[in-house]
Structure formats: structure tokens, C-alpha cells
Design a protein around this motif. Structure first.
Motif, PDB file in Angstrom:
ATOM      1  N   ASP A   1       0.824  -1.213   0.000  1.00 38.62           N
ATOM      2  CA  ASP A   1       0.000   0.000   0.000  1.00 38.62           C
ATOM      3  C   ASP A   1       0.857   1.262   0.000  1.00 38.62           C
ATOM      4  O   ASP A   1       0.742   2.118   0.877  1.00 38.62           O
ATOM      5  CB  ASP A   1      -0.944  -0.009   1.217  1.00 38.62           C
ATOM      6  N   CYS A   2       1.715   1.363  -1.022  1.00 37.94           N
ATOM      7  CA  CYS A   2       2.612   2.517  -1.153  1.00 37.94           C
ATOM      8  C   CYS A   2       2.369   3.205  -2.497  1.00 37.94           C
ATOM      9  O   CYS A   2       3.192   3.071  -3.429  1.00 37.94           O
ATOM     10  CB  CYS A   2       4.065   2.080  -1.029  1.00 37.94           C
ATOM     11  N   PRO A   3       1.270   3.952  -2.634  1.00 37.23           N
ATOM     12  CA  PRO A   3       0.951   4.596  -3.914  1.00 37.23           C
ATOM     13  C   PRO A   3       1.913   5.714  -4.298  1.00 37.23           C
ATOM     14  O   PRO A   3       1.930   6.140  -5.466  1.00 37.23           O
ATOM     15  CB  PRO A   3      -0.467   5.142  -3.687  1.00 37.23           C
ATOM     16  N   GLN A   4       2.722   6.200  -3.355  1.00 34.81           N
ATOM     17  CA  GLN A   4       3.652   7.288  -3.660  1.00 34.81           C
ATOM     18  C   GLN A   4       4.894   6.804  -4.406  1.00 34.81           C
ATOM     19  O   GLN A   4       5.755   7.596  -4.770  1.00 34.81           O
ATOM     20  CB  GLN A   4       4.043   8.053  -2.399  1.00 34.81           C
ATOM     21  N   ILE A   5       4.998   5.480  -4.640  1.00 42.69           N
ATOM     22  CA  ILE A   5       6.139   4.924  -5.357  1.00 42.69           C
ATOM     23  C   ILE A   5       5.842   4.838  -6.846  1.00 42.69           C
ATOM     24  O   ILE A   5       4.837   4.271  -7.265  1.00 42.69           O
ATOM     25  CB  ILE A   5       6.502   3.525  -4.827  1.00 42.69           C
ATOM     26  N   THR A   6       6.736   5.406  -7.661  1.00 39.70           N
ATOM     27  CA  THR A   6       6.664   5.305  -9.119  1.00 39.70           C
ATOM     28  C   THR A   6       7.888   4.531  -9.592  1.00 39.70           C
ATOM     29  O   THR A   6       9.006   4.818  -9.170  1.00 39.70           O
ATOM     30  CB  THR A   6       6.662   6.702  -9.766  1.00 39.70           C
ATOM     31  N   VAL A   7       7.669   3.545 -10.466  1.00 34.34           N
ATOM     32  CA  VAL A   7       8.771   2.707 -10.939  1.00 34.34           C
ATOM     33  C   VAL A   7       8.821   2.728 -12.458  1.00 34.34           C
ATOM     34  O   VAL A   7       7.788   2.637 -13.123  1.00 34.34           O
ATOM     35  CB  VAL A   7       8.609   1.240 -10.468  1.00 34.34           C
ATOM     36  N   PHE A   8      10.029   2.861 -13.019  1.00 33.50           N
ATOM     37  CA  PHE A   8      10.162   2.780 -14.467  1.00 33.50           C
ATOM     38  C   PHE A   8      11.374   1.944 -14.837  1.00 33.50           C
ATOM     39  O   PHE A   8      12.295   1.752 -14.044  1.00 33.50           O
ATOM     40  CB  PHE A   8      10.251   4.178 -15.099  1.00 33.50           C
ATOM     41  N   GLN A   9      11.364   1.433 -16.061  1.00 36.18           N
ATOM     42  CA  GLN A   9      12.494   0.643 -16.552  1.00 36.18           C
ATOM     43  C   GLN A   9      13.449   1.567 -17.286  1.00 36.18           C
ATOM     44  O   GLN A   9      13.068   2.264 -18.230  1.00 36.18           O
ATOM     45  CB  GLN A   9      12.011  -0.464 -17.504  1.00 36.18           C
ATOM     46  N   GLY A  10      14.702   1.598 -16.848  1.00 38.96           N
ATOM     47  CA  GLY A  10      15.669   2.479 -17.489  1.00 38.96           C
ATOM     48  C   GLY A  10      16.891   2.681 -16.620  1.00 38.96           C
ATOM     49  O   GLY A  10      17.187   1.898 -15.721  1.00 38.96           O
ATOM     50  N   THR A  11      17.595   3.781 -16.893  1.00 40.00           N
ATOM     51  CA  THR A  11      18.841   4.091 -16.195  1.00 40.00           C
ATOM     52  C   THR A  11      18.784   5.513 -15.640  1.00 40.00           C
ATOM     53  O   THR A  11      17.815   6.249 -15.859  1.00 40.00           O
ATOM     54  CB  THR A  11      20.048   3.982 -17.141  1.00 40.00           C
ATOM     55  N   ILE A  12      19.848   5.910 -14.962  1.00 38.41           N
ATOM     56  CA  ILE A  12      19.910   7.240 -14.357  1.00 38.41           C
ATOM     57  C   ILE A  12      19.814   8.342 -15.411  1.00 38.41           C
ATOM     58  O   ILE A  12      19.350   9.451 -15.119  1.00 38.41           O
ATOM     59  CB  ILE A  12      21.216   7.390 -13.530  1.00 38.41           C
ATOM     60  N   SER A  13      20.203   8.039 -16.644  1.00 32.15           N
ATOM     61  CA  SER A  13      20.162   9.042 -17.708  1.00 32.15           C
ATOM     62  C   SER A  13      18.737   9.471 -18.033  1.00 32.15           C
ATOM     63  O   SER A  13      18.532  10.525 -18.638  1.00 32.15           O
ATOM     64  CB  SER A  13      20.844   8.512 -18.971  1.00 32.15           C
ATOM     65  N   GLU A  14      17.759   8.645 -17.637  1.00 33.27           N
ATOM     66  CA  GLU A  14      16.367   8.959 -17.925  1.00 33.27           C
ATOM     67  C   GLU A  14      15.662   9.684 -16.786  1.00 33.27           C
ATOM     68  O   GLU A  14      14.470   9.971 -16.874  1.00 33.27           O
ATOM     69  CB  GLU A  14      15.625   7.667 -18.288  1.00 33.27           C
ATOM     70  N   VAL A  15      16.386   9.972 -15.720  1.00 38.79           N
ATOM     71  CA  VAL A  15      15.835  10.770 -14.625  1.00 38.79           C
ATOM     72  C   VAL A  15      15.976  12.241 -14.983  1.00 38.79           C
ATOM     73  O   VAL A  15      17.052  12.692 -15.379  1.00 38.79           O
ATOM     74  CB  VAL A  15      16.567  10.467 -13.300  1.00 38.79           C
ATOM     75  N   ASP A  16      14.907  12.995 -14.871  1.00 33.93           N
ATOM     76  CA  ASP A  16      14.913  14.419 -15.220  1.00 33.93           C
ATOM     77  C   ASP A  16      15.983  15.152 -14.401  1.00 33.93           C
ATOM     78  O   ASP A  16      15.899  15.190 -13.169  1.00 33.93           O
ATOM     79  CB  ASP A  16      13.532  15.016 -14.939  1.00 33.93           C
ATOM     80  N   PRO A  17      16.983  15.743 -15.045  1.00 33.76           N
ATOM     81  CA  PRO A  17      18.061  16.426 -14.302  1.00 33.76           C
ATOM     82  C   PRO A  17      17.592  17.668 -13.553  1.00 33.76           C
ATOM     83  O   PRO A  17      18.329  18.183 -12.701  1.00 33.76           O
ATOM     84  CB  PRO A  17      19.071  16.787 -15.401  1.00 33.76           C
ATOM     85  N   ALA A  18      16.377  18.130 -13.855  1.00 30.31           N
ATOM     86  CA  ALA A  18      15.846  19.296 -13.153  1.00 30.31           C
ATOM     87  C   ALA A  18      15.250  18.924 -11.799  1.00 30.31           C
ATOM     88  O   ALA A  18      15.022  19.792 -10.951  1.00 30.31           O
ATOM     89  CB  ALA A  18      14.787  19.987 -14.013  1.00 30.31           C
ATOM     90  N   ASN A  19      14.994  17.636 -11.591  1.00 34.41           N
ATOM     91  CA  ASN A  19      14.406  17.184 -10.324  1.00 34.41           C
ATOM     92  C   ASN A  19      15.452  17.174  -9.218  1.00 34.41           C
ATOM     93  O   ASN A  19      16.645  17.035  -9.478  1.00 34.41           O
ATOM     94  CB  ASN A  19      13.815  15.781 -10.476  1.00 34.41           C
ATOM     95  N   ARG A  20      14.981  17.312  -7.986  1.00 34.46           N
ATOM     96  CA  ARG A  20      15.863  17.252  -6.832  1.00 34.46           C
ATOM     97  C   ARG A  20      15.269  16.302  -5.792  1.00 34.46           C
ATOM     98  O   ARG A  20      14.060  16.268  -5.594  1.00 34.46           O
ATOM     99  CB  ARG A  20      16.076  18.644  -6.208  1.00 34.46           C
ATOM    100  N   TYR A  21      16.167  15.555  -5.124  1.00 38.10           N
ATOM    101  CA  TYR A  21      15.732  14.553  -4.154  1.00 38.10           C
ATOM    102  C   TYR A  21      16.437  14.773  -2.826  1.00 38.10           C
ATOM    103  O   TYR A  21      17.623  15.106  -2.787  1.00 38.10           O
ATOM    104  CB  TYR A  21      16.042  13.146  -4.689  1.00 38.10           C
TER     105      TYR A  21
END
Length: 276
Positions: free
Chosen positions: A186-206
Motif C-alpha cells: 500500500d505505497c501509492p507514492q512509489i513510481t517505478v520505471f524501466q531504465g537508467t539514471i540518464s532517464e531521470v529528469d536532471p531538473a528534479n531534486r531529491y
């Protein structure tokens, strides 16, 4: 339908790569042992010539021996359930399969039904990553899980209050399994995709980046992880041996991170850094 058990006697340095290689040959589940690795595949998909070709590929790099045996499916299922024991981390986290009962003594209950035995908590690196997470504040934070496997690290982050968790893996089975486990917990805040770090939006911050992968990937990508961190954000890494820790720490320092914490377990290591 019967299953084939392939028992590999090999150095632990090669279990991860052989797991990935055997997965490409149709092997469905893996268990690390004191001798190396056990891999399981349906009898109809077993090809000993393909196994021999694979092992010949690494013969010049390390000594490998193997044995093959047949398991009836009903015995295989019973054996898997018998051997899959819940994992307890720092008296706060309990990782279990769905056929185990919940234990109310633990603050965080995580249910993982792995398609393969990656990221179940049984490996030292995963357990250390979970313990490192307990030292962080995830409430209303944004989290990035690099090479998420079953999604176990993302799930703990969500259970600890993360507002959003972005997870990814290069393997299709891992992405499907992480989706399933996120729903199971029951963790709806998790988003998962298939790929690599290069596909993470560089404008995002964590606020937190979690990366339980291998030494070479970490050394290549730590500068990218650092660029994705917020000010005072944390990077937690594992997946490498203690003798590699100095290289990881040097790369992190060069990238603008400050060393925070160091953990070891049976020669495996986990490090935590904070963005300067």
C-alpha cells in the motif's frame, strides 16, 4: 513440472554477474550460498550446453564448478517457503513473504514476494541499506531509488513517510516486481520505471538518493546522484566490498559530498554521505 537446480561453486565476486547472465537464459530464482550460487529453471528450459558456454566465458577470470539436480515442483515450492525466513533489521524492520504472519513488535512490516531473490533483505548490502535508512528523516521527502530490484528500499522510504519515491531498474522483471510489491505494501507514492539514471529528469531534486548497486556503476554515477540531491540531501550506497570503500569515498568527496557513516557486514560495505 520439474525444476532444475544449478549449483555453482564460484567466488562471491561473480555471483551478481552470473545471476544476471542466467536470468537471460530463463532462470527464475537465485539463492546465494556459502559456496556460490544456486539457480533454478524449469526442466523444459534447461540447456546444459548454454550453461557450459556461459561458464567458459568466465573460465579465464575465476574458477567455476557446477552440479545439476532435478527438483519436483511441489518440493521446490515447499523448500523455498521453508528456507525463506523473515529478515529482521535493527529490531525495527521485518521483511517477510506473504505466507508469513505479521509480527506487531516491529515498527515497519514489509512484504516482499520476489520473482527472483534480489533485494529480499537476505543479502548483507540490502540489510545495511535498510538499517542506514532508519537513521534518516523521510517525512514529506522526495526519494530516488537507483537499481530498485524488488523495491524494498523504496517501500521502507514510503513507510517512513516519504512524499514521493521514484525507483528504476534496467530489468523488466524487477520493474514488474517492484510495482507488485509497492501495491502489496500500500505505497501509492512509489513510481517505478524501466531504465537508467540518464532517464531521470536532471531538473528534479531529491532529499535522499539510495543506490545499492556495484562499484563501477557507483564510481561512474556518483557525480550525477550528487547533482540530483537537494542541499543537505543524503546519498546512501552499498553493493561493494570494504576494500572498495576508499574509492567510493574519494569519488563522493570530489563530487561535493561529506562522509557521514560507514557500515560493514561480512566484507560488504555501506556508506552514507551528505551534500555539502
Amino acid at each position: 513440472m520439474n525444476y532444475i537446480e544449478l549449483q555453482l561453486h564460484v567466488s562471491p565476486d561473480y555471483t551478481d554477474i552470473l545471476t544476471a547472465e542466467l536470468a537471460e537464459l530463463g532462470y527464475e530464482s537465485f539463492v546465494e550460498t556459502d559456496e556460490g550460487l544456486n539457480a533454478y529453471v524449469t526442466e523444459t528450459d534447461f540447456n546444459e550446453e548454454a550453461v557450459q558456454e556461459l561458464l567458459d566465458k568466465y573460465d579465464s577470470q575465476t574458477a567455476i564448478a557446477y552440479q545439476v539436480s532435478s527438483l519436483e515442483k511441489r518440493n521446490w515450492n515447499a523448500e523455498w517457503e521453508r528456507d525463506y525466513e523473515p529478515i529482521e533489521v535493527a529490531s525495527q524492520v521485518r521483511v517477510r513473504a506473504s505466507f508469513h504472519k505479521m509480527d506487531a513488535r516491529f515498527r515497519y512490516d514489509i512484504v516482499i514476494n520476489p520473482k527472483m531473490s534480489f533485494g529480499t533483505g537476505h543479502h548483507e548490502t540490502t540489510a545495511m541499506m535498510l538499517e542506514q535508512q532508519l537513521n534518516l528523516d523521510f517525512v514529506e521527502k522526495a526519494v530516488l531509488d537507483v537499481g530498485s530490484g524488488t523495491g524494498i528500499l523504496a517501500i521502507l522510504a514510503a513507510k517512513m513517510g516519504a512524499e514521493s519515491v521514484l525507483a528504476f531498474d534496467i530489468e523488466e522483471w524487477a520493474v514488474e516486481n517492484a510495482h507488485e510489491n509497492a501495491e502489496l505494501n500500500d505505497c501509492p507514492q512509489i513510481t517505478v520505471f524501466q531504465g537508467t539514471i540518464s532517464e531521470v529528469d536532471p531538473a528534479n531534486r531529491y532529499h535522499v538518493v539510495l543506490a545499492n548497486i556495484n562499484r563501477n556503476v557507483l564510481l561512474a554515477e556518483i557525480p550525477i546522484y550528487t547533482s540530483l540531491l537537494t542541499e543537505k540531501g543524503y546519498l546512501v550506497v552499498s553493493g561493494f566490498y570494504e576494500h572498495d570503500a576508499s574509492d567510493i569515498q574519494q569519488k563522493s568527496t570530489e563530487s561535493g559530498l561529506i562522509f557521514v557513516n560507514h557500515m560493514t557486514n561480512r566484507e560488504w560495505t555501506s556508506l552514507m554521505f551528505q551534500k555539502n
